[in-house]
Each structure stands twice: as C-alpha cells, then as structure tokens.
Write a protein that holds these residues in place. Structure first.
Motif, short mmCIF file in Angstrom:
data_model
loop_
_atom_site.label_atom_id
_atom_site.label_comp_id
_atom_site.label_asym_id
_atom_site.label_seq_id
_atom_site.Cartn_x
_atom_site.Cartn_y
_atom_site.Cartn_z
N ASP A 108 0.83 -1.20 0.00
CA ASP A 108 0.00 0.00 0.00
C ASP A 108 0.88 1.26 0.00
O ASP A 108 0.65 2.19 -0.79
N ARG A 112 1.45 3.93 -3.10
CA ARG A 112 1.19 5.35 -2.86
C ARG A 112 2.34 6.18 -3.42
O ARG A 112 2.13 7.15 -4.17
N ASP A 113 3.58 5.79 -3.08
CA ASP A 113 4.74 6.55 -3.54
C ASP A 113 5.01 6.37 -5.03
O ASP A 113 5.50 7.29 -5.69
N LYS A 116 2.71 8.80 -6.70
CA LYS A 116 3.15 10.18 -6.46
C LYS A 116 4.42 10.53 -7.22
O LYS A 116 4.82 11.68 -7.27
#
Length: 188
Positions: A108, A112-113, A116
C-alpha cells in the motif's frame, strides 16, 4: 490446497504467520508445510516439494504514464533505484542485480509513492500485487512489465511424520481437482 487435501480425505488447518516465522517453524517440523513456496537449492535440506500449485510472475510495476527507461530483465535494474517490500524475496534479487533497493513496509505504501512519483520502479509479483492494486482502486493507473515466471509449490517439512505419504496424497488430490475443473475454478 484445501480442495486437494479434501479430495483424498485429509482435513486441513491453516495458520497465517509472517513468512520468515512460518518458514522457520516449518523447517523445524512444527507445521506440515508452507505455501506458496518457490524452489531453492538451499531449501532442499529442509523441504520436499509438492507438484506445482501455481506460478508467480516477477516484474516491474510502473505508473501508466511513466515514459522513462523500462527494464526488460532484473539485470537491467543495475544502478536503478527500485522499490519493493521489506522481507520479500525481491530484496535479495534486486541487490544481486546491483539495484539501489528502497524497501517499504507494505505494498500500500509502495503503491502510494509510485503513484506520487517518489519512486519509478516497484519490483513485485504480478498476481498478488495486481490483486492488491485492484482492491486499492489504482489498477488503471499502473502497468506491469513482466520479467520472468516461476513455479510455486507447497514445501513440506522433512521433519513431519510420514511426510512422503502426505505429499503423495496431496499430489493425488491436486491431480483430481485439475482434472475435474475445480483447480481452474479456484484460480478464475
């Protein structure tokens, strides 16, 4: 696994533990077996392998719009900063290839990174990680570059009493569920 054992009249009990702990306890004979387990020479001293139960596809998850260098092998990651999950076999694979490994506590956080743009490459397995990406609602935002496939097994502890018979029966049950379509239904 449960379906294969049921077909040959063996009841099962499953316990879910962190991989390293489960591996060590199975080596010692505390558990009959562990899954899903890839074949490794160093494991042959402790385990006997079932017939193939599934496969795993290793590769790189990238952002859908990423237009940078796309590795076509693990060796092509030499010198690249590549993320994966702490404790996964991928850490060692990447280090051996010369990648600069960035580890995350979970997929997770890694995803997310990745989305981004903090990291560009996530070296993971397609099957489980894509399932998790779908659960997170991000599968349309990423893509997967396949590197290699590997067969997976149940690794049975050599210290478990009568383990050869357990393996024989499991493989028999596995053949039955493959033949009658249950196996394909489970993996559908």
């Amino acid at each position: 696994i449960e379906a294969a054992f049921q077909r040959v009249g063996i009841s099962t009990e499953f316990r879910f533990l962190p991989w390293k702990r489960a591996l060590e306890q199975t080596k010692r004979g505390s558990f009959t077996g562990i899954f899903s387990c890839g074949h490794r020479v160093d494991r042959e001293a402790f385990f006997l392998y079932s017939d193939t139960i599934s496969k795993v596809t290793h590769g790189f998850f990238l952002r859908r719009d990423f237009d940078g260098f796309e590795p076509n092998s693990v060796q092509a990651a030499d010198g690249l900063e590549v993320s994966t999950v702490l404790g996964y076999v991928h850490v060692d694979i990447l280090k051996e290839a010369g990648a600069k490994v960035v580890t995350y506590r979970s997929e997770d956080l890694l995803f997310r990174d990745l989305l981004k743009g903090v990291v560009d490459y996530a070296f993971l397995t397609q099957e489980g990680s894509l399932f998790r990406a779908k659960q997170l609602g991000i599968s349309a935002d990423i893509r997967f570059a396949k590197i290699r496939e590997k067969n997976l097994y149940v690794c049975f502890s050599k210290k478990w009493p009568n383990v050869e018979e357990v393996i024989r029966k499991f493989n028999e049950g596995l053949a039955i569920i493959r033949e009658d379509g249950t196996f394909d239904h489970i993996y559908a």
